[in-house]
Design an enzyme around this catalytic site. Structure first.
Site, PDB file in Angstrom:
ATOM      1  N   GLU A  31       4.429  -5.048  -1.294  1.00  0.00           N
ATOM      2  CA  GLU A  31       5.080  -6.328  -1.530  1.00  0.00           C
ATOM      3  C   GLU A  31       5.755  -6.351  -2.890  1.00  0.00           C
ATOM      4  O   GLU A  31       5.297  -5.719  -3.836  1.00  0.00           O
ATOM      5  CB  GLU A  31       4.055  -7.453  -1.427  1.00  0.00           C
ATOM      6  CG  GLU A  31       3.850  -7.845   0.022  1.00  0.00           C
ATOM      7  CD  GLU A  31       2.519  -8.518   0.268  1.00  0.00           C
ATOM      8  OE1 GLU A  31       2.518  -9.502   1.002  1.00  0.00           O
ATOM      9  OE2 GLU A  31       1.510  -8.055  -0.259  1.00  0.00           O
ATOM     10  N   CYS A  89       8.488  -8.896  -9.654  1.00  0.00           N
ATOM     11  CA  CYS A  89       7.111  -8.415  -9.814  1.00  0.00           C
ATOM     12  C   CYS A  89       6.968  -7.231  -8.847  1.00  0.00           C
ATOM     13  O   CYS A  89       6.998  -7.420  -7.634  1.00  0.00           O
ATOM     14  CB  CYS A  89       6.152  -9.544  -9.480  1.00  0.00           C
ATOM     15  SG  CYS A  89       4.431  -9.032  -9.434  1.00  0.00           S
ATOM     16  N   CYS A 112      -4.814   0.015  -3.834  1.00  0.00           N
ATOM     17  CA  CYS A 112      -5.290   0.235  -5.205  1.00  0.00           C
ATOM     18  C   CYS A 112      -6.733   0.696  -5.151  1.00  0.00           C
ATOM     19  O   CYS A 112      -7.529   0.171  -4.375  1.00  0.00           O
ATOM     20  CB  CYS A 112      -5.188  -1.051  -6.017  1.00  0.00           C
ATOM     21  SG  CYS A 112      -5.703  -0.852  -7.733  1.00  0.00           S
ATOM     22  N   CYS A 170     -11.014  -4.489  -7.779  1.00  0.00           N
ATOM     23  CA  CYS A 170     -11.559  -5.673  -8.458  1.00  0.00           C
ATOM     24  C   CYS A 170     -11.987  -6.683  -7.388  1.00  0.00           C
ATOM     25  O   CYS A 170     -11.301  -6.837  -6.376  1.00  0.00           O
ATOM     26  CB  CYS A 170     -10.499  -6.297  -9.356  1.00  0.00           C
ATOM     27  SG  CYS A 170      -9.836  -5.128 -10.566  1.00  0.00           S
ATOM     28  N   CYS A 179      -9.423  -9.518  -6.073  1.00  0.00           N
ATOM     29  CA  CYS A 179      -8.025  -9.176  -5.747  1.00  0.00           C
ATOM     30  C   CYS A 179      -7.872  -8.686  -4.310  1.00  0.00           C
ATOM     31  O   CYS A 179      -8.641  -7.844  -3.843  1.00  0.00           O
ATOM     32  CB  CYS A 179      -7.542  -8.114  -6.727  1.00  0.00           C
ATOM     33  SG  CYS A 179      -5.944  -7.382  -6.312  1.00  0.00           S
ATOM     34  N   CYS A 211      -0.541 -14.156  -8.019  1.00  0.00           N
ATOM     35  CA  CYS A 211      -1.306 -13.015  -8.532  1.00  0.00           C
ATOM     36  C   CYS A 211      -2.535 -12.760  -7.687  1.00  0.00           C
ATOM     37  O   CYS A 211      -3.302 -13.669  -7.406  1.00  0.00           O
ATOM     38  CB  CYS A 211      -1.806 -13.289  -9.945  1.00  0.00           C
ATOM     39  SG  CYS A 211      -0.518 -13.526 -11.118  1.00  0.00           S
TER      40      CYS A 211
HETATM   41  N1  SAH Z   1      -3.311  -3.653 -11.318  1.00  0.00           N
HETATM   42  C1  SAH Z   1      -2.793  -4.281 -12.458  1.00  0.00           C
HETATM   43  C2  SAH Z   1      -1.598  -5.161 -12.206  1.00  0.00           C
HETATM   44  C3  SAH Z   1      -1.553  -6.012 -10.961  1.00  0.00           C
HETATM   45  S1  SAH Z   1      -2.310  -7.518 -10.825  1.00  0.00           S
HETATM   46  C4  SAH Z   1      -3.856  -5.097 -13.125  1.00  0.00           C
HETATM   47  O1  SAH Z   1      -4.884  -5.325 -12.530  1.00  0.00           O
HETATM   48  O2  SAH Z   1      -3.662  -5.484 -14.262  1.00  0.00           O
HETATM   49  C5  SAH Z   1      -1.594  -8.750 -11.911  1.00  0.00           C
HETATM   50  C6  SAH Z   1      -2.665  -9.693 -12.441  1.00  0.00           C
HETATM   51  O3  SAH Z   1      -3.188 -10.547 -11.398  1.00  0.00           O
HETATM   52  C7  SAH Z   1      -3.856  -8.942 -13.018  1.00  0.00           C
HETATM   53  O4  SAH Z   1      -4.215  -9.485 -14.255  1.00  0.00           O
HETATM   54  C8  SAH Z   1      -4.902  -9.190 -11.961  1.00  0.00           C
HETATM   55  O5  SAH Z   1      -6.190  -9.024 -12.460  1.00  0.00           O
HETATM   56  C9  SAH Z   1      -4.591 -10.604 -11.541  1.00  0.00           C
HETATM   57  N2  SAH Z   1      -5.264 -11.030 -10.301  1.00  0.00           N
HETATM   58  C10 SAH Z   1      -5.793 -10.264  -9.327  1.00  0.00           C
HETATM   59  N3  SAH Z   1      -6.347 -11.026  -8.350  1.00  0.00           N
HETATM   60  C11 SAH Z   1      -6.171 -12.327  -8.734  1.00  0.00           C
HETATM   61  C12 SAH Z   1      -6.494 -13.584  -8.145  1.00  0.00           C
HETATM   62  N4  SAH Z   1      -7.121 -13.673  -6.986  1.00  0.00           N
HETATM   63  N5  SAH Z   1      -6.120 -14.709  -8.809  1.00  0.00           N
HETATM   64  C13 SAH Z   1      -5.436 -14.628  -9.992  1.00  0.00           C
HETATM   65  N6  SAH Z   1      -5.103 -13.469 -10.575  1.00  0.00           N
HETATM   66  C14 SAH Z   1      -5.460 -12.331  -9.968  1.00  0.00           C
HETATM   67 FE1  SF4 Z   2      -5.964  -3.042  -8.468  1.00  0.00          FE
HETATM   68 FE2  SF4 Z   2      -5.956  -5.646  -7.909  1.00  0.00          FE
HETATM   69 FE3  SF4 Z   2      -7.654  -4.692  -9.729  1.00  0.00          FE
HETATM   70 FE4  SF4 Z   2      -5.018  -4.787 -10.311  1.00  0.00          FE
HETATM   71  S1  SF4 Z   2      -6.390  -6.545  -9.930  1.00  0.00           S
HETATM   72  S2  SF4 Z   2      -6.438  -3.080 -10.675  1.00  0.00           S
HETATM   73  S3  SF4 Z   2      -4.176  -4.363  -8.260  1.00  0.00           S
HETATM   74  S4  SF4 Z   2      -7.653  -4.200  -7.531  1.00  0.00           S
END
Ligand code: SAH
Ligand code: SF4
Length: 343
Positions: free
Chosen positions: A92, A107, A114, A118, A121, A333
């Site tokens: 996406e 973006c 990934c 986390c 996410c 995000c």
């Molecule tokens: N993988 C990279 C960049 C992608 S995510 C990273 O993790 O930094 C962009 C941002 O969105 C990151 O700070 C991530 O932690 C955040 N993010 C992930 N899941 C989210 C959620 N459910 N609500 C808000 N932010 C989220």
């Molecule tokens: Fe990967 Fe999502 Fe964690 Fe970013 S926030 S490192 S995209 S699992």
């Protein structure tokens, strides 16, 4: 014979093609402009080239093989594309516009899926599929430009994937964004979960772009629970790597901090965060949690968000709250998963 894909080629690479066709270097410049500035989808649209030359070019080359599999437009104007590559894998990419600014921010994703996983996410839930090539990364920006007819002005690597685990391609993509798209390095931000061993390399290659660290918790104890990567690269280690970053790039970083109700948004967390960031040159970007179906975290109330912000500001930091964009189309995000899901 397989045709050469023009999107993702540098000017000198396009010159090789025009040389082959015994055309002047000026033709290469024109083609380059059609690809990156006017963003056409087809050679037939390159109307300042003669019909004969276009036909010759069409025999050996094509603009792109990347397709839009799905497009969704949010009520706030955000557009989310599901972009499909020739092997059938999809990622996406999101176009954000903010009413009061002329900026158009793309973006982009750096990987399919990934591996970092986390807990909050949606991307991580799919596991890691593969890295994107630098050409596939810039194709996302081109997809937006071709579809909207607009020129992207800013790029954030905040889509799917961990950019520092695909650094070589991310570096090359940034180079192309600078040179071919003419998007200044200062308009590019890369967000990382904190791959400590790669931060210095990132700084050496990109000392003008912004690095954002997804910190999200003020202690290893809480961070371990929501970001398994913290066991490999705990907070102190990333901080050490950031010192190197400051030495090399000399730039303030952005700290991204996710506010999850009763978990990371407490008064105690705010105080610990102030302590942790005392000696870090940074701005702080607070991200209220966006709901993802796989977990039951909650977003704090506005009142709680403002209280948290106030405490950090009181410590002298510049603090912003990330505007939620495109939540109605799951483009905010953490909501990107790179495939069509039934809800
Ligand atoms: N993988 C990279 C960049 C992608 S995510 C990273 O993790 O930094 C962009 C941002 O969105 C990151 O700070 C991530 O932690 C955040 N993010 C992930 N899941 C989210 C959620 N459910 N609500 C808000 N932010 C989220
Ligand atoms: Fe990967 Fe999502 Fe964690 Fe970013 S926030 S490192 S995209 S699992």
């Amino acid at each position: 014979m397989e045709k050469t894909v023009l999107a993702g080629l540098r000017l000198d690479e396009i010159e090789k093609i025009t040389d082959e066709l015994k055309a002047s270097k000026f033709r290469a410049k024109q083609i380059h402009n059609w690809i990156y500035v006017k963003s056409v989808a087809d050679i037939s649209q390159m109307t300042d080239l003669s019909l004969k030359f276009r036909e010759q070019l069409e025999e050996i080359a094509t603009v792109t093989e990347t397709k839009i599999k799905k497009k969704q437009v949010s009520s706030d104007g955000t557009i989310k594309y599901l972009v499909e590559y020739p092997d059938g894998e999809c990622v996406e990419t999101v176009l954000m516009r903010f009413d009061n600014r002329a900026n158009l921010t793309a973006c982009v994703s750096s990987q399919v899926g990934c591996a970092v996983n986390c807990s909050f996410c949606a991307t991580g839930k799919r596991g890691f599929i593969r890295n994107l090539t630098y050409k596939e990364i810039v194709e996302q920006v081109l997809t937006i430009q071709r579809d909207t007819g607009l020129k992207v002005t800013n790029v954030v690597f905040m889509g799917q994937g961990e950019p520092l685990l695909n650094l070589e391609n991310v570096n090359k993509a940034i180079e192309l964004l600078n040179t071919s798209f003419q998007i200044g390095a200062r308009r590019i931000t890369v967000s990382t979960s904190g791959i400590a061993t790669k931060i210095a390399d990132f700084a050496k290659a990109n000392n003008q772009s912004t690095l954002a660290w997804s910190l999200h918790a003020p202690t290893n104890e809480i961070r371990n629970k929501i970001m398994p990567i913290n066991k490999k690269y705990p907070i102190e280690e990333v901080k050490k790597a950031l010192n190197k970053y400051f030495e090399i790039a000399g730039r303030r970083i952005t700290i991204e901090y996710l506010l999850i109700k009763d978990l990371t948004d407490t008064l105690e967390c705010a105080k610990k965060l102030v302590e942790l960031l005392k000696d870090v040159k940074c701005n702080i970007n607070l991200i209220p949690y966006n709901p993802v179906v796989e977990n039951d975290y909650k977003k704090p109330s506005n009142n709680e968000i403002m209280k948290f912000k106030y405490i950090l500001e009181h410590s002298g930091k510049k603090v912003t709250i990330r505007l939620e964009r495109g939540a109605d189309i799951d483009a905010a995000c953490g909501q990107l998963r790179g495939k069509v899901v039934e809800k």
